[in-house]
Scaffold this motif. Structure first.
Motif, PDB file in Angstrom:
ATOM      1  N   GLU A  94       0.834  -1.208   0.000  1.00 48.75           N
ATOM      2  CA  GLU A  94       0.000   0.000   0.000  1.00 48.75           C
ATOM      3  C   GLU A  94       0.870   1.260   0.000  1.00 48.75           C
ATOM      4  O   GLU A  94       0.571   2.223  -0.717  1.00 48.75           O
ATOM      5  CB  GLU A  94      -0.931  -0.028   1.216  1.00 48.75           C
ATOM      6  CG  GLU A  94      -2.181   0.779   1.049  1.00 48.75           C
ATOM      7  CD  GLU A  94      -3.191   0.531   2.166  1.00 48.75           C
ATOM      8  OE1 GLU A  94      -4.384   0.687   1.870  1.00 48.75           O
ATOM      9  OE2 GLU A  94      -2.800   0.221   3.304  1.00 48.75           O
ATOM     10  N   LYS A  95       1.964   1.243   0.770  1.00 51.70           N
ATOM     11  CA  LYS A  95       2.895   2.386   0.790  1.00 51.70           C
ATOM     12  C   LYS A  95       3.492   2.632  -0.586  1.00 51.70           C
ATOM     13  O   LYS A  95       3.778   3.757  -0.960  1.00 51.70           O
ATOM     14  CB  LYS A  95       4.019   2.148   1.799  1.00 51.70           C
ATOM     15  CG  LYS A  95       3.605   2.300   3.232  1.00 51.70           C
ATOM     16  CD  LYS A  95       4.754   1.971   4.175  1.00 51.70           C
ATOM     17  CE  LYS A  95       4.230   1.834   5.591  1.00 51.70           C
ATOM     18  NZ  LYS A  95       5.212   1.184   6.481  1.00 51.70           N
ATOM     19  N   GLU A 106       1.907   2.097  -3.256  1.00 51.52           N
ATOM     20  CA  GLU A 106       0.738   2.396  -4.093  1.00 51.52           C
ATOM     21  C   GLU A 106       0.473   1.304  -5.132  1.00 51.52           C
ATOM     22  O   GLU A 106      -0.014   1.580  -6.229  1.00 51.52           O
ATOM     23  CB  GLU A 106       0.891   3.765  -4.757  1.00 51.52           C
ATOM     24  CG  GLU A 106       1.020   4.897  -3.762  1.00 51.52           C
ATOM     25  CD  GLU A 106       1.248   6.254  -4.414  1.00 51.52           C
ATOM     26  OE1 GLU A 106       1.568   6.307  -5.624  1.00 51.52           O
ATOM     27  OE2 GLU A 106       1.102   7.256  -3.709  1.00 51.52           O
ATOM     28  N   VAL A 165      -4.602  -1.259  -2.789  1.00 50.74           N
ATOM     29  CA  VAL A 165      -5.421  -0.377  -1.961  1.00 50.74           C
ATOM     30  C   VAL A 165      -6.411  -1.245  -1.192  1.00 50.74           C
ATOM     31  O   VAL A 165      -6.909  -2.241  -1.719  1.00 50.74           O
ATOM     32  CB  VAL A 165      -6.135   0.699  -2.821  1.00 50.74           C
ATOM     33  CG1 VAL A 165      -7.102   0.102  -3.797  1.00 50.74           C
ATOM     34  CG2 VAL A 165      -6.788   1.741  -1.957  1.00 50.74           C
ATOM     35  N   ARG A 166      -6.663  -0.842   0.052  1.00 49.51           N
ATOM     36  CA  ARG A 166      -7.657  -1.535   0.871  1.00 49.51           C
ATOM     37  C   ARG A 166      -8.999  -0.821   0.720  1.00 49.51           C
ATOM     38  O   ARG A 166      -9.053   0.400   0.709  1.00 49.51           O
ATOM     39  CB  ARG A 166      -7.277  -1.472   2.349  1.00 49.51           C
ATOM     40  CG  ARG A 166      -6.174  -2.371   2.768  1.00 49.51           C
ATOM     41  CD  ARG A 166      -5.948  -2.211   4.284  1.00 49.51           C
ATOM     42  NE  ARG A 166      -5.008  -3.168   4.812  1.00 49.51           N
ATOM     43  CZ  ARG A 166      -3.709  -2.929   4.984  1.00 49.51           C
ATOM     44  NH1 ARG A 166      -3.205  -1.757   4.665  1.00 49.51           N
ATOM     45  NH2 ARG A 166      -2.931  -3.866   5.483  1.00 49.51           N
ATOM     46  N   SER A 167     -10.050  -1.608   0.650  1.00 47.88           N
ATOM     47  CA  SER A 167     -11.410  -1.067   0.648  1.00 47.88           C
ATOM     48  C   SER A 167     -12.161  -1.749   1.773  1.00 47.88           C
ATOM     49  O   SER A 167     -12.140  -2.978   1.875  1.00 47.88           O
ATOM     50  CB  SER A 167     -12.126  -1.359  -0.674  1.00 47.88           C
ATOM     51  OG  SER A 167     -11.366  -0.900  -1.754  1.00 47.88           O
ATOM     52  N   ASN A 169     -11.473  -6.029   5.272  1.00 49.60           N
ATOM     53  CA  ASN A 169     -11.098  -5.216   4.121  1.00 49.60           C
ATOM     54  C   ASN A 169     -10.961  -6.108   2.900  1.00 49.60           C
ATOM     55  O   ASN A 169     -10.740  -7.301   2.999  1.00 49.60           O
ATOM     56  CB  ASN A 169      -9.741  -4.540   4.351  1.00 49.60           C
ATOM     57  CG  ASN A 169      -9.797  -3.462   5.383  1.00 49.60           C
ATOM     58  OD1 ASN A 169     -10.795  -2.770   5.507  1.00 49.60           O
ATOM     59  ND2 ASN A 169      -8.726  -3.306   6.148  1.00 49.60           N
ATOM     60  N   ILE A 194      -8.726  -6.241  -0.687  1.00 46.77           N
ATOM     61  CA  ILE A 194      -7.478  -5.702  -1.232  1.00 46.77           C
ATOM     62  C   ILE A 194      -7.536  -5.765  -2.757  1.00 46.77           C
ATOM     63  O   ILE A 194      -7.844  -6.812  -3.323  1.00 46.77           O
ATOM     64  CB  ILE A 194      -6.248  -6.503  -0.738  1.00 46.77           C
ATOM     65  CG1 ILE A 194      -6.334  -6.826   0.748  1.00 46.77           C
ATOM     66  CG2 ILE A 194      -4.959  -5.782  -1.089  1.00 46.77           C
ATOM     67  CD1 ILE A 194      -6.438  -5.658   1.672  1.00 46.77           C
ATOM     68  N   ASN A 195      -7.249  -4.635  -3.391  1.00 51.76           N
ATOM     69  CA  ASN A 195      -7.271  -4.568  -4.852  1.00 51.76           C
ATOM     70  C   ASN A 195      -5.957  -4.007  -5.377  1.00 51.76           C
ATOM     71  O   ASN A 195      -5.340  -3.149  -4.747  1.00 51.76           O
ATOM     72  CB  ASN A 195      -8.412  -3.670  -5.344  1.00 51.76           C
ATOM     73  CG  ASN A 195      -9.764  -4.232  -5.008  1.00 51.76           C
ATOM     74  OD1 ASN A 195     -10.382  -3.822  -4.025  1.00 51.76           O
ATOM     75  ND2 ASN A 195     -10.231  -5.176  -5.793  1.00 51.76           N
ATOM     76  N   THR A 202      -3.841  -1.637  -7.654  1.00 50.88           N
ATOM     77  CA  THR A 202      -4.021  -0.320  -8.262  1.00 50.88           C
ATOM     78  C   THR A 202      -3.546  -0.365  -9.717  1.00 50.88           C
ATOM     79  O   THR A 202      -2.941  -1.345 -10.160  1.00 50.88           O
ATOM     80  CB  THR A 202      -3.196   0.736  -7.502  1.00 50.88           C
ATOM     81  OG1 THR A 202      -1.809   0.388  -7.633  1.00 50.88           O
ATOM     82  CG2 THR A 202      -3.592   0.821  -6.033  1.00 50.88           C
TER      83      THR A 202
END
Length: 143
Positions: A74-75, A77, A80-82, A89, A91-92, A94
Motif C-alpha cells: 500500500e505504501k 501504491e 489499496v484496501r477497501s 477489508n 485488497i485490490n 491499483t
C-alpha cells in the motif's frame, strides 16, 4: 544423499534459493518487490479483491505477516484496501500495480524456467502432484 538431506531440508533449500533468485531478478529490472510482496501481488493479480485472511489462507502464511506485506504494498501504491465491513477489508491492485505485474510475472516465469532446466515436463508435473499430495495429507492430519 545422507540423512542430513531430509525432504524438509531439500524443500526449504529449493524454496529459499528460488526466492533469492527472484529477488535478484526483480532488482535487476529495478522492481522494488521482494518475494514476500511479489507472491501477494501475484495472488491478487489472479484473484483481485480478496481479504487479508483469504490471502493468508491461499498462501499458507501468517495473517499478521500478510498484513505487514499489504501495508508495504500500500505504501508503494501497488494495492489499496477497501472496507467491506467493520471487520474486513478487501485488497485490490491499483493501476500502478497492474502496470508492474507483467514484468514481475515475467521475472518469476524466467526464474521457474531456469530452476527447471534439465527437468522433463512429465517430471515437473509429477513433482507438483506429489507436493500437493503431501500438503493434502498434512491438512487432513491437522484437522
Amino acid at each position: 544423499m545422507d540423512e542430513f538431506y531430509s525432504l524438509g531440508f531439500l524443500l526449504n533449500r529449493a524454496s529459499v534459493s528460488m526466492s533469492k533468485l527472484l529477488n535478484a531478478r526483480l532488482e535487476s529490472e529495478t522492481i522494488d518487490l521482494p518475494h514476500s510482496q511479489f507472491i501477494v501481488l501475484r495472488c491478487l493479480h489472479y484473484k483481485d479483491g480478496l481479504s487479508q485472511q483469504e490471502i493468508a489462507r491461499l498462501l499458507c502464511k501468517d495473517a499478521a505477516a500478510i498484513k505487514r506485506t499489504i501495508d508495504n504494498l500500500e505504501k508503494k501504491e501497488l494495492v489499496v484496501r477497501s472496507q467491506v465491513s467493520q471487520r474486513e477489508n478487501c485488497i485490490n491492485i491499483t493501476s500502478k500495480g497492474q502496470k508492474l505485474i507483467p514484468t514481475a510475472l515475467e521475472c518469476g516465469d524466467n526464474v521457474l524456467k531456469d530452476s527447471l532446466k534439465d527437468i522433463e515436463d512429465i517430471d515437473y508435473e509429477k513433482l507438483k502432484t506429489l507436493l500437493d499430495k503431501i500438503y493434502m495429507n498434512i491438512e487432513e492430519i491437522s484437522q
